[in-house]
Scaffold this motif. Structure first.
Motif, short mmCIF file in Angstrom:
data_model
loop_
_atom_site.label_atom_id
_atom_site.label_comp_id
_atom_site.label_asym_id
_atom_site.label_seq_id
_atom_site.Cartn_x
_atom_site.Cartn_y
_atom_site.Cartn_z
N PHE A 5 0.89 -1.15 0.10
CA PHE A 5 -0.04 -0.04 -0.06
C PHE A 5 0.70 1.37 0.04
N GLY A 6 1.75 1.28 0.90
CA GLY A 6 2.87 2.61 0.93
C GLY A 6 3.62 2.65 -0.35
N PHE A 7 3.84 1.29 -0.85
CA PHE A 7 4.56 1.73 -2.26
C PHE A 7 3.73 2.17 -3.30
N GLN A 8 2.68 1.65 -3.46
CA GLN A 8 1.70 2.48 -4.48
C GLN A 8 1.05 3.61 -4.09
N LEU A 9 1.27 4.07 -2.98
CA LEU A 9 0.96 5.35 -2.49
C LEU A 9 2.11 6.48 -3.02
N LEU A 10 3.47 5.98 -2.80
CA LEU A 10 4.46 6.52 -3.55
C LEU A 10 4.63 6.78 -5.08
N LEU A 11 4.17 5.61 -5.53
CA LEU A 11 3.81 5.72 -6.99
C LEU A 11 3.07 6.59 -7.69
N SER A 12 1.67 6.92 -6.91
CA SER A 12 0.64 7.67 -7.03
C SER A 12 1.16 9.02 -6.94
N ALA A 13 1.92 9.57 -5.97
CA ALA A 13 2.21 10.66 -5.99
C ALA A 13 3.43 11.10 -7.07
N PHE A 14 4.14 10.15 -7.25
CA PHE A 14 5.22 10.16 -8.33
C PHE A 14 4.67 10.42 -9.88
N TRP A 15 3.43 9.84 -9.83
CA TRP A 15 2.70 10.05 -11.16
C TRP A 15 2.28 11.59 -11.44
N SER A 16 1.99 12.27 -10.36
CA SER A 16 1.84 13.73 -10.60
C SER A 16 2.91 14.61 -10.77
N ILE A 17 4.00 14.18 -10.35
CA ILE A 17 5.27 14.98 -10.48
C ILE A 17 5.49 14.50 -11.87
N LEU A 18 5.59 13.42 -12.25
CA LEU A 18 5.93 13.10 -13.58
C LEU A 18 5.11 13.80 -14.74
N PHE A 19 3.81 13.56 -14.53
CA PHE A 19 2.57 14.21 -15.57
C PHE A 19 2.69 15.81 -15.57
N PHE A 20 2.23 16.24 -14.37
CA PHE A 20 1.99 17.53 -14.30
C PHE A 20 3.19 18.35 -14.06
N LEU A 47 1.60 1.50 -11.21
CA LEU A 47 0.79 1.91 -10.07
C LEU A 47 -0.34 0.72 -10.10
N PHE A 48 -1.12 0.69 -11.18
CA PHE A 48 -2.08 -0.12 -11.34
C PHE A 48 -2.13 -1.65 -10.98
N ILE A 49 -0.75 -1.88 -11.38
CA ILE A 49 -0.39 -3.64 -11.08
C ILE A 49 -0.14 -3.79 -9.54
N LEU A 50 0.53 -2.66 -9.15
CA LEU A 50 0.71 -2.66 -7.58
C LEU A 50 -0.60 -2.51 -6.79
N VAL A 51 -1.32 -1.64 -7.36
CA VAL A 51 -2.67 -1.69 -6.45
C VAL A 51 -3.39 -3.05 -6.66
N LEU A 52 -3.42 -3.61 -7.75
CA LEU A 52 -4.11 -4.91 -8.06
C LEU A 52 -3.46 -6.10 -7.01
N ILE A 53 -2.24 -6.07 -6.66
CA ILE A 53 -1.41 -6.50 -5.78
C ILE A 53 -1.63 -6.30 -4.33
N THR A 54 -1.80 -5.19 -4.19
CA THR A 54 -2.44 -4.59 -2.84
C THR A 54 -3.64 -5.07 -2.51
N ILE A 55 -4.58 -4.93 -3.55
CA ILE A 55 -6.03 -5.71 -3.11
C ILE A 55 -5.89 -7.03 -2.77
N ARG A 56 -4.87 -7.65 -3.60
CA ARG A 56 -4.96 -9.25 -3.44
C ARG A 56 -4.62 -9.49 -1.79
N TRP A 57 -3.61 -8.59 -1.46
CA TRP A 57 -3.17 -8.55 -0.05
C TRP A 57 -4.17 -8.07 1.06
N PHE A 58 -4.88 -7.32 0.84
CA PHE A 58 -5.95 -6.77 1.52
C PHE A 58 -7.10 -7.73 1.65
N ARG A 59 -7.39 -8.74 0.56
CA ARG A 59 -8.25 -9.51 0.52
C ARG A 59 -8.27 -10.57 1.45
#
Length: 160
Positions: free
Chosen positions: A85-100, A115-127
């Motif tokens: 979860f923490g790593f996907q949060l970092l990738l999410s913030a990094f996306w804004s830096i890269l894009f905008f 990020l999308f792949i990591l969110v799916l993995i996070t969902i798997r662990w959360f499940r």
């Protein structure tokens, strides 16, 4: 709701919103001068929708993380889930830096795919830990997928 759950959820939501705030600072760098000049796909939403949607997404994912954390950080699966979860949060913030911030739609596209792949993995662990946390992460995964499509189209329509 127990006191411990309230504390863990409040901290998790606060951390997510902090990351969202920091991503918002990067977004400010390009949202008003660079982004309006780009060709956008027909599926692009009005700019005023993105801010509130990100706040909602950070809020519900923070609640999901709080539910997982509430199960006990001492548990190995909880740690693994929250590390993802923490790593996907970092990738999410990094996306804004890269894009905008840096105006690099291609590199942002690579980031959001990861990020999308990591969110799916996070969902798997959360499940494994919390069904409710899993359900709360699904809208976020869908939002990331939508953002990835828009990102791809912006990159495709605006060759640099």
């Amino acid at each position: 709701m127990s006191h411990k759950l309230l504390i863990s959820s409040t901290i998790a939501v606060s951390v997510c919103l902090l990351f969202g705030f920091l991503a918002g600072i990067a977004t400010e760098a390009g949202i008003y001068d660079w982004y309006p000049e780009l060709h956008k796909p027909w599926i692009n939403l009005p700019e005023w929708i993105f801010g509130p949607m990100w706040i909602i997404m950070y809020f519900i994912t923070g609640i999901a993380a709080g539910l997982v954390w509430h199960k006990g950080f001492y548990h190995k699966w909880v740690k693994v889930a929250l590390y993802h979860f923490g790593f996907q949060l970092l990738l999410s913030a990094f996306w804004s830096i890269l894009f905008f911030g840096l105006h690099k739609p291609f590199w942002a596209l690579l980031d959001i795919i990861a990020l999308f792949i990591l969110v799916l993995i996070t969902i798997r662990w959360f499940r494994i830990i919390s069904g409710t946390a899993t359900v709360l992460m699904i809208p976020y995964a869908m939002w990331i997928m939508f953002a990835a499509v828009v990102n791809f189209e912006v990159w495709h329509l605006n060759p640099i």
